[in-house]
Design a protein around this motif. Structure first.
Motif, short mmCIF file in Angstrom:
data_model
loop_
_atom_site.label_atom_id
_atom_site.label_comp_id
_atom_site.label_asym_id
_atom_site.label_seq_id
_atom_site.Cartn_x
_atom_site.Cartn_y
_atom_site.Cartn_z
N CYS A 29 0.84 -1.20 0.00
CA CYS A 29 0.00 0.00 0.00
C CYS A 29 0.88 1.25 0.00
O CYS A 29 0.61 2.20 -0.75
CB CYS A 29 -0.92 0.01 1.21
N LYS A 30 1.91 1.25 0.82
CA LYS A 30 2.79 2.40 0.88
C LYS A 30 3.50 2.61 -0.46
O LYS A 30 3.60 3.72 -0.97
CB LYS A 30 3.83 2.23 1.99
N GLU A 31 4.00 1.52 -1.03
CA GLU A 31 4.71 1.62 -2.31
C GLU A 31 3.76 2.05 -3.43
O GLU A 31 4.17 2.78 -4.34
CB GLU A 31 5.36 0.29 -2.63
N ALA A 32 2.51 1.61 -3.35
CA ALA A 32 1.53 2.01 -4.35
C ALA A 32 1.29 3.52 -4.30
O ALA A 32 1.16 4.18 -5.34
CB ALA A 32 0.22 1.27 -4.14
N ILE A 33 1.25 4.08 -3.09
CA ILE A 33 1.08 5.52 -2.92
C ILE A 33 2.34 6.25 -3.38
O ILE A 33 2.28 7.22 -4.14
CB ILE A 33 0.77 5.87 -1.45
N ARG A 34 3.48 5.77 -2.93
CA ARG A 34 4.75 6.44 -3.22
C ARG A 34 5.04 6.46 -4.72
O ARG A 34 5.47 7.48 -5.27
CB ARG A 34 5.89 5.71 -2.49
N ASP A 35 4.79 5.34 -5.40
CA ASP A 35 5.14 5.21 -6.82
C ASP A 35 3.96 5.41 -7.75
O ASP A 35 4.10 5.26 -8.97
CB ASP A 35 5.75 3.82 -7.08
N ASN A 36 2.80 5.72 -7.17
CA ASN A 36 1.57 5.86 -7.96
C ASN A 36 1.37 4.62 -8.84
O ASN A 36 1.12 4.70 -10.04
CB ASN A 36 1.62 7.12 -8.83
N THR A 38 -0.81 1.42 -9.34
CA THR A 38 -2.05 0.73 -8.99
C THR A 38 -1.92 -0.79 -9.10
O THR A 38 -2.72 -1.52 -8.51
CB THR A 38 -3.21 1.19 -9.90
N SER A 39 -0.91 -1.27 -9.83
CA SER A 39 -0.72 -2.73 -9.91
C SER A 39 -0.37 -3.31 -8.54
O SER A 39 -0.79 -4.42 -8.21
CB SER A 39 0.38 -3.07 -10.92
N LEU A 40 0.37 -2.55 -7.74
CA LEU A 40 0.67 -3.00 -6.38
C LEU A 40 -0.59 -3.01 -5.52
O LEU A 40 -0.80 -3.91 -4.70
CB LEU A 40 1.72 -2.09 -5.75
N ALA A 41 -1.43 -2.00 -5.71
CA ALA A 41 -2.70 -1.95 -4.97
C ALA A 41 -3.57 -3.15 -5.35
O ALA A 41 -4.24 -3.74 -4.49
CB ALA A 41 -3.43 -0.65 -5.26
N GLU A 42 -3.54 -3.53 -6.60
CA GLU A 42 -4.32 -4.70 -7.04
C GLU A 42 -3.78 -5.97 -6.41
O GLU A 42 -4.54 -6.89 -6.09
CB GLU A 42 -4.28 -4.79 -8.57
N GLU A 43 -2.47 -6.04 -6.20
CA GLU A 43 -1.88 -7.20 -5.53
C GLU A 43 -2.38 -7.30 -4.09
O GLU A 43 -2.61 -8.40 -3.58
CB GLU A 43 -0.35 -7.11 -5.54
N VAL A 44 -2.51 -6.16 -3.44
CA VAL A 44 -3.03 -6.14 -2.06
C VAL A 44 -4.43 -6.72 -2.02
O VAL A 44 -4.77 -7.50 -1.11
CB VAL A 44 -3.02 -4.70 -1.50
N ILE A 45 -5.25 -6.35 -2.98
CA ILE A 45 -6.62 -6.86 -3.04
C ILE A 45 -6.62 -8.37 -3.24
O ILE A 45 -7.39 -9.10 -2.59
CB ILE A 45 -7.39 -6.16 -4.18
N GLU A 46 -5.75 -8.87 -4.11
CA GLU A 46 -5.65 -10.31 -4.35
C GLU A 46 -5.14 -11.04 -3.12
O GLU A 46 -5.57 -12.16 -2.82
CB GLU A 46 -4.73 -10.58 -5.55
N ASP A 47 -4.21 -10.43 -2.41
CA ASP A 47 -3.62 -11.06 -1.22
C ASP A 47 -4.65 -11.28 -0.12
O ASP A 47 -4.47 -12.16 0.73
CB ASP A 47 -2.48 -10.21 -0.66
N GLU A 48 -5.72 -10.48 -0.12
CA GLU A 48 -6.72 -10.61 0.93
C GLU A 48 -7.34 -12.01 0.94
O GLU A 48 -7.65 -12.56 2.00
CB GLU A 48 -7.80 -9.55 0.76
N ARG A 49 -7.49 -12.60 -0.25
CA ARG A 49 -8.03 -13.97 -0.33
C ARG A 49 -7.10 -14.94 0.38
O ARG A 49 -7.56 -15.84 1.10
CB ARG A 49 -8.21 -14.37 -1.80
N ARG A 50 -5.80 -14.77 0.22
CA ARG A 50 -4.82 -15.64 0.88
C ARG A 50 -4.88 -15.45 2.40
O ARG A 50 -4.76 -16.42 3.16
CB ARG A 50 -3.41 -15.34 0.37
#
Length: 221
Positions: A29-36, A38-50
């Motif tokens: 989440c921090k890296e997604a904000i820092r680097d703008n 959204t692919s990292l933010a999408e990974e966070v969403i996918e990780d929630e299932r795990r």
């Protein structure tokens, strides 16, 4: 070696894996904000299932240990603490997912200065550090390290208090973006809540290791 020991070690290892996964969600989440990014933010969403799968698996392991081995003393406290910690970690993961979804769905409408004004990266840094400390405290059974979370949680509380004033000021300047600005205020509140949940984890570790209940101590004074 008692038959229960391998089971308890596997339980602790799985809990550490879940804790690491949730911590990585916050880092992304921090890296997604820092680097703008959204692919990292999408990974966070996918990780929630795990995270959810891990919670269910660990809960089943706890139930099996209780049913098959009838643990007592520190072994029982580890199982009971684990049941509560997995729930707290799942809720922290939910907070990370909420932030990630906001970043993905509103990427074109978010001003970088707004993110900075709410100190979201600073708050994420603190949550990440707190979760790192929890992993080390669990691994080494270091209750002193676990108890240090209180100070870091106070920093999150201060950022959360400032967020209300920040929201009011920004909405005056950008009334057409009130919805996003209010959502960012809620994001800050969720990060403060993630700190509270991490502090709960610290309290459960103290309970497991020292057989001391530290919840609500201030309320009893």
């Amino acid at each position: 070696m008692p038959a229960i020991e391998p089971e308890l070690q596997a339980l602790k290892d799985n809990l550490l894996d879940m804790l690491s996964l949730v911590r990585n969600q916050m880092i992304k989440c921090k890296e997604a904000i820092r680097d703008n990014d959204t692919s990292l933010a999408e990974e966070v969403i996918e990780d929630e299932r795990r995270v959810n799968i891990q919670e269910l698996a660990i809960d089943r392991d706890c139930e099996n240990i209780l049913a098959l081995f009838t643990p007592v003393a520190t072994d029982l406290r580890l199982v009971l603490a684990t049941l509560k910690i997995t729930n707290d970690l799942e809720r922290i993961g939910d907070n990370a997912k909420s932030l990630a979804k906001f970043l993905v769905n509103n990427n074109d409408e978010i001003e970088r200065q707004w993110l900075k004004a709410y100190h979201l990266e600073d708050m994420l840094d603190i949550v990440v550090e707190m979760l790192k400390d929890m992993g080390e405290a669990l691994r080494t059974e270091d209750t002193k390290l676990a108890k240090k979370t209180t100070k870091k949680d106070e920093q999150l509380n201060e950022f959360n208090k400032k967020a209300f004033k920040t929201a009011a000021e920004l909405i005056k300047q950008y009334p057409d973006h009130s919805k996003n600005l209010l959502t960012l205020f809620l994001v800050a509140r969720n990060l403060e809540r993630a700190g509270d949940l991490t502090k709960n984890i610290a309290e459960e570790l103290v309970f497991h290791i020292e057989a001391k209940v530290v919840k609500h101590k201030k309320d009893q004074k």
